[in-house]
Design an enzyme around this catalytic site. Structure first.
Site, PDB file in Angstrom:
ATOM      1  N   ASP A   1      37.949  73.807   4.916  1.00  0.00           N
ATOM      2  CA  ASP A   1      38.534  72.832   5.833  1.00  0.00           C
ATOM      3  C   ASP A   1      39.871  73.319   6.379  1.00  0.00           C
ATOM      4  OD1 ASP A   1      36.464  71.004   5.483  1.00  0.00           O
ATOM      5  OD2 ASP A   1      37.420  70.100   3.733  1.00  0.00           O
TER       6      ASP A   1
ATOM      7  N   TYR B   1      37.408  78.959  -6.903  1.00  0.00           N
ATOM      8  CA  TYR B   1      38.515  78.371  -6.154  1.00  0.00           C
ATOM      9  C   TYR B   1      39.726  78.261  -7.062  1.00  0.00           C
ATOM     10  CZ  TYR B   1      35.604  76.879  -2.185  1.00  0.00           C
ATOM     11  OH  TYR B   1      34.785  76.857  -1.081  1.00  0.00           O
TER      12      TYR B   1
END
Length: 363
Positions: free
Chosen positions: A91, A163
């Site tokens: 995003d 992540y």
């Protein structure tokens, strides 16, 4: 109020369930994306970028995106348009230490249009594309390139994704160097409590409570292989005079003993200066003009084959609330069992999230 046995003991979930539907969908999409032209070379391209400079990774009209900038650089390099396919969608605001994509390139002679030339070497592709990227904003770079078969898909061949999420804790305003690079939490964080909460969330679960609206995944079932939080050195890190003296002393001792010291400086010695005192005048270094107080810095690591939409940021949001004492480990179990995103804590901001690695079994 005591919960019922059903609430405290969630039903078993077959571990293969989350992969079956996903594998079928992946195979269909992979077949559609496979190049049929034998003259085309497919490249696997690893990239790093500063997410706050982009409106996400995927192509969008009238927006600067990672894919859009990368396709433009490739177009300038080879003289014809290309299509970029990313392994992981990020995003707006989310950074990447290493996102991976693939691109098909047919090398056509610029002097003799129509003449097909041998494919470029990966090192040539990396240098050339970076040349055009650096002429732009310089906020995205190619870090690795490899030739792969024409049926190798960056997204569907990925075996694992890692992540990282950065949090900085402390009452001082966030450093200019940390802006849009981490989540600033003014309160102190209880590291042990956060680590205990990770144990509840790691493993094979229905993560509906950590799945944002708009998620297109067929199933909320995922296997979270790792969820870990630890304290790390504050960045950018520059050693204080006390630390430099300790380091020099350690070096002298190691030369005397001819053995490298087995014990490193404790994490607290470089993560903050709350307890640092100048022994000459008995005053804290914090009282000296121009000395900035360092924040404590933490990194949450999440590793899995795939994630749901906003799953990592929702997980971090809950862990942060555990760290500040707003939630307990029991609350985390309750949120997980609720199977609704409305039960979770507010989502962590995008700026602290980094796509760290995409793992493959490369041919």
């Amino acid at each position: 109020m005591t919960g019922s046995p059903t609430e405290s003991r969630p039903s078993k979930i077959l571990k293969t369930q989350d992969h079956t539907d996903q594998d079928k969908e992946d195979k269909q999409l992979q077949d559609l994306s496979m190049s049929k032209n034998p003259r085309i070379q497919r490249y696997l391209v690893a990239i790093e970028y500063i997410g706050t400079r982009f409106s996400g990774s995927q192509q969008q009209p009238n927006c600067r995106t990672v894919v859009g900038v990368l396709e433009e650089a490739f177009h300038k390099f080879i003289g014809q348009p290309v299509s970029i396919f990313c392994s992981s969608r990020t995003d707006a605001g989310v950074h990447a230490l290493s996102n991976v994509c693939h691109v098909d390139v047919e090398r056509i002679s610029k002097r003799k249009p129509g003449e097909v030339l041998p494919p470029h070497e990966p090192s040539v592709v990396r240098r050339a594309v970076n040349h055009f990227l650096q002429k732009n904003e310089g906020d995205i770079s190619v870090i690795d390139v490899r030739c792969v078969p024409n049926d190798f898909h960056a997204r569907f061949k990925a075996q694992e994704r890692t992540y990282f999420y950065r949090l900085v804790s402390g009452s001082e305003p966030l450093s200019t160097f940390e802006k849009e690079r981490a989540w600033h939490v003014p309160e102190k964080l209880d590291l042990y409590a956060m680590q205990e909460a990770c144990k509840v969330l790691v493993g094979h679960h229905d993560f509906s409570s950590f799945r944002a609206a708009g998620c297109q995944a067929n199933s909320p079932i995922r296997t979270l292989d790792e969820l870990h939080v630890c304290e790390v050195p504050a960045t950018p890190y520059f050693p204080s005079i006390t630390e430099r003296e300790q380091n020099n002393s350690s070096l002298k001792d190691s030369h005397t003993c001819s053995v490298k010291p087995e014990v490193e400086l404790p994490i607290n010695s470089f993560s903050n200066i709350d307890d640092m005192v100048d022994t000459n005048n008995g005053k804290s270094n914090l009282e000296e003009f121009g000395i900035r107080r360092r924040h404590r810095s933490y990194v949450v690591t999440a590793r899995a084959r795939s994630f749901l939409y906003h799953q990592v940021r929702l997980l971090v949001g809950v862990l942060k609330c555990v760290g500040t004492g707003e939630l307990t480990t029991s609350d985390v179990q309750r949120i997980l069992n609720a199977k609704t995103v409305t039960a979770a804590s507010p989502m962590a901001p995008a700026c602290g999230l980094y796509l760290g690695r995409v793992k493959y079994d490369l041919p």
